[in-house]
Scaffold this motif. Sequence first.
Motif, PDB file in Angstrom:
ATOM      1  N   VAL A 188     -52.011  31.371   1.836  1.00 17.88           N
ATOM      2  CA  VAL A 188     -53.200  30.528   1.961  1.00 17.88           C
ATOM      3  C   VAL A 188     -52.953  29.275   1.139  1.00 17.88           C
ATOM      4  N   SER A 189     -53.613  28.199   1.500  1.00 18.39           N
ATOM      5  CA  SER A 189     -53.491  26.973   0.716  1.00 18.39           C
ATOM      6  C   SER A 189     -54.087  27.174  -0.670  1.00 18.39           C
ATOM      7  N   GLU A 190     -53.628  26.386  -1.618  1.00 22.04           N
ATOM      8  CA  GLU A 190     -54.079  26.541  -3.001  1.00 22.04           C
ATOM      9  C   GLU A 190     -55.578  26.348  -3.151  1.00 22.04           C
ATOM     10  N   TRP A 191     -56.170  25.520  -2.284  1.00 24.17           N
ATOM     11  CA  TRP A 191     -57.605  25.231  -2.377  1.00 24.17           C
ATOM     12  C   TRP A 191     -58.463  26.261  -1.670  1.00 24.17           C
ATOM     13  N   GLN A 192     -57.834  27.204  -0.971  1.00 24.04           N
ATOM     14  CA  GLN A 192     -58.569  28.090  -0.070  1.00 24.04           C
ATOM     15  C   GLN A 192     -58.855  29.451  -0.702  1.00 24.04           C
ATOM     16  N   ASN A 193     -60.028  29.986  -0.413  1.00 26.98           N
ATOM     17  CA  ASN A 193     -60.363  31.345  -0.836  1.00 26.98           C
ATOM     18  C   ASN A 193     -59.483  32.320  -0.079  1.00 26.98           C
ATOM     19  N   PRO A 194     -58.699  33.150  -0.766  1.00 31.12           N
ATOM     20  CA  PRO A 194     -57.787  34.045  -0.053  1.00 31.12           C
ATOM     21  C   PRO A 194     -58.484  35.207   0.649  1.00 31.12           C
ATOM     22  N   GLY A 195     -59.761  35.432   0.347  1.00 34.10           N
ATOM     23  CA  GLY A 195     -60.445  36.607   0.871  1.00 34.10           C
ATOM     24  C   GLY A 195     -60.322  37.753  -0.112  1.00 34.10           C
ATOM     25  N   THR A 196     -60.523  38.978   0.371  1.00 34.83           N
ATOM     26  CA  THR A 196     -60.419  40.158  -0.481  1.00 34.83           C
ATOM     27  C   THR A 196     -58.966  40.599  -0.550  1.00 34.83           C
ATOM     28  N   THR A 197     -58.370  40.487  -1.724  1.00 34.92           N
ATOM     29  CA  THR A 197     -56.943  40.755  -1.877  1.00 34.92           C
ATOM     30  C   THR A 197     -56.670  42.150  -2.414  1.00 34.92           C
ATOM     31  N   ALA A 198     -55.498  42.670  -2.065  1.00 31.90           N
ATOM     32  CA  ALA A 198     -55.069  43.950  -2.617  1.00 31.90           C
ATOM     33  C   ALA A 198     -54.793  43.826  -4.102  1.00 31.90           C
ATOM     34  N   THR A 199     -54.262  42.681  -4.533  1.00 31.07           N
ATOM     35  CA  THR A 199     -54.027  42.469  -5.958  1.00 31.07           C
ATOM     36  C   THR A 199     -55.349  42.499  -6.720  1.00 31.07           C
ATOM     37  N   GLY A 200     -56.372  41.888  -6.141  1.00 28.31           N
ATOM     38  CA  GLY A 200     -57.687  41.931  -6.768  1.00 28.31           C
ATOM     39  C   GLY A 200     -58.239  43.333  -6.820  1.00 28.31           C
ATOM     40  N   THR A 201     -58.037  44.087  -5.755  1.00 31.56           N
ATOM     41  CA  THR A 201     -58.503  45.468  -5.696  1.00 31.56           C
ATOM     42  C   THR A 201     -57.889  46.320  -6.806  1.00 31.56           C
ATOM     43  N   LEU A 202     -56.631  46.039  -7.109  1.00 28.69           N
ATOM     44  CA  LEU A 202     -55.923  46.818  -8.125  1.00 28.69           C
ATOM     45  C   LEU A 202     -56.046  46.224  -9.520  1.00 28.69           C
ATOM     46  N   GLY A 203     -56.969  45.271  -9.690  1.00 30.00           N
ATOM     47  CA  GLY A 203     -57.223  44.711 -11.009  1.00 30.00           C
ATOM     48  C   GLY A 203     -56.274  43.621 -11.430  1.00 30.00           C
ATOM     49  N   ALA A 204     -55.499  43.090 -10.469  1.00 32.80           N
ATOM     50  CA  ALA A 204     -54.547  42.021 -10.793  1.00 32.80           C
ATOM     51  C   ALA A 204     -54.960  40.714 -10.132  1.00 32.80           C
ATOM     52  N   GLY A 205     -56.262  40.512  -9.987  1.00 33.52           N
ATOM     53  CA  GLY A 205     -56.765  39.334  -9.302  1.00 33.52           C
ATOM     54  C   GLY A 205     -56.428  38.024  -9.986  1.00 33.52           C
ATOM     55  N   ASP A 206     -56.105  38.071 -11.269  1.00 34.98           N
ATOM     56  CA  ASP A 206     -55.730  36.833 -11.978  1.00 34.98           C
ATOM     57  C   ASP A 206     -54.468  36.212 -11.394  1.00 34.98           C
ATOM     58  N   ALA A 207     -53.672  37.025 -10.715  1.00 35.86           N
ATOM     59  CA  ALA A 207     -52.420  36.511 -10.135  1.00 35.86           C
ATOM     60  C   ALA A 207     -52.641  35.821  -8.794  1.00 35.86           C
ATOM     61  N   ASP A 208     -53.830  35.979  -8.220  1.00 34.82           N
ATOM     62  CA  ASP A 208     -54.061  35.446  -6.876  1.00 34.82           C
ATOM     63  C   ASP A 208     -53.876  33.937  -6.801  1.00 34.82           C
ATOM     64  N   SER A 209     -54.293  33.232  -7.844  1.00 31.84           N
ATOM     65  CA  SER A 209     -54.226  31.777  -7.812  1.00 31.84           C
ATOM     66  C   SER A 209     -52.789  31.261  -7.809  1.00 31.84           C
ATOM     67  N   SER A 210     -51.854  32.064  -8.290  1.00 34.79           N
ATOM     68  CA  SER A 210     -50.448  31.649  -8.266  1.00 34.79           C
ATOM     69  C   SER A 210     -49.688  32.247  -7.093  1.00 34.79           C
ATOM     70  N   LEU A 211     -50.094  33.438  -6.649  1.00 31.38           N
ATOM     71  CA  LEU A 211     -49.430  34.059  -5.511  1.00 31.38           C
ATOM     72  C   LEU A 211     -49.789  33.364  -4.198  1.00 31.38           C
ATOM     73  N   ASN A 212     -51.064  32.979  -4.059  1.00 31.75           N
ATOM     74  CA  ASN A 212     -51.557  32.329  -2.838  1.00 31.75           C
ATOM     75  C   ASN A 212     -51.223  33.140  -1.587  1.00 31.75           C
ATOM     76  N   LEU A 213     -51.470  34.438  -1.661  1.00 30.35           N
ATOM     77  CA  LEU A 213     -51.265  35.321  -0.518  1.00 30.35           C
ATOM     78  C   LEU A 213     -52.601  35.616   0.152  1.00 30.35           C
ATOM     79  N   ALA A 214     -52.595  35.637   1.461  1.00 32.99           N
ATOM     80  CA  ALA A 214     -53.826  35.865   2.216  1.00 32.99           C
ATOM     81  C   ALA A 214     -54.304  37.296   2.058  1.00 32.99           C
ATOM     82  N   GLY A 215     -55.577  37.433   1.745  1.00 33.32           N
ATOM     83  CA  GLY A 215     -56.218  38.727   1.722  1.00 33.32           C
ATOM     84  C   GLY A 215     -57.071  38.914   2.976  1.00 33.32           C
TER      85      GLY A 215
END
Length: 379
Positions: free
Chosen positions: A298-325
């Motif tokens: 996903v683009s850096e400005w975009q909400n990735p949606g509900t991520t697996a990383t977030g589900t597992l308590g690693a949501g802080d990494a979402d802003s650098s991973l930029n993977l679509a949830g």
Amino acid sequence: MNYLQLGTAAAALALAACGNSSSSNISSSGSSDIVTESFTTESQHLVTPLDVNPACVPDADSNLPLPEGLLVYKKGEQPTRLVVFSHGIGHSVRSSWLPHMRRELRLAQSLENTPGNVAFVATDYRDNFGFPTLRGAYDTIAATEYALQAFPSIDTVYLFGVSMGGAVSGTAIVESAAISEDGSALYDYWIDVEGVSQLAETYSEAKAAAEATGNATAMAAASGIERDTGGTPVECPLAYQRRSPALHAAQMQLGGIKAATVIHPLNDGLVPYNQGREMAGALTTAGIPTQFFTVLGVSEWQNPGTTATGTLGAGDADSSLNLAGHGSEADANHPVMRAAFEQLRKMLDGSYNETAPYFECIVDHRAPEESCQVDQFQP
């Protein structure tokens, strides 16, 4: 949409967490020639238990009230094609899907090939905010039949399901074939978007997330699945099997499905990525031409949606991973939904390649646009 060809399989993480109308209303806004018709979805087909445990049937108390369906079409036209939408948990057709239906109808008028006029139909389900996979399938069948009765000119039907709606729509294909006189399904093409394909897996994940975190969506999913199946996977194994599309690809092929597209985000935190890959593999094995799209970034400005990383308590990494949830189905700009609507438009335009037995690629905004073109496999 840009694509990058997929070379190897990937694995993802875990989840958090038919048709008469008793009444109808027709409206069109202002000078618009787009008609929105509301109807009551009432299935005329009996849902048989098909389980060794006679208690494994949908909970009777949540079979009512009958839900609302919406049929959207252009005034004065006799459509030859129908698009059927099946929504996911927590959504309603009027709030989440009516804008899509009206937009896609307008866009269909300007498609290059325009092989025929299009109508759109979708319905809420009995126990709409639960997890009514089988009841939702029969409500979807009922809404489809309502549209086909309204427009006998329709000869091609496209089915598009998202999240829980993946299981609802996949089950609708199989059940519609089972109740037809000649064994043919109501549907010709299927788009499965971040869809549930293994219900027992989804139940186990939702139950674990509900007990561990008290997540409201997970609690609604677990209790809703039990209401629709009549129990747990241990108590009602055949009920769960019946509602798991990945186990019924052969029946879909026998029912006449011509081609399918499966789209799934790699970092999906609601329906793990493996469910999309299992569905695509089952369809291909059954001989249905299948395209599988992994939505990666996903683009850096975009909400990735509900991520697996977030589900597992690693949501802080979402802003650098930029993977679509897991994208919200109400959000047409999320890359998952963008990819899905692009595939639908290809189908409606007659430019969708249904000749390649199997094709897959990664969807990523950083990839060259020409890097993953299924048309290169056109014979």
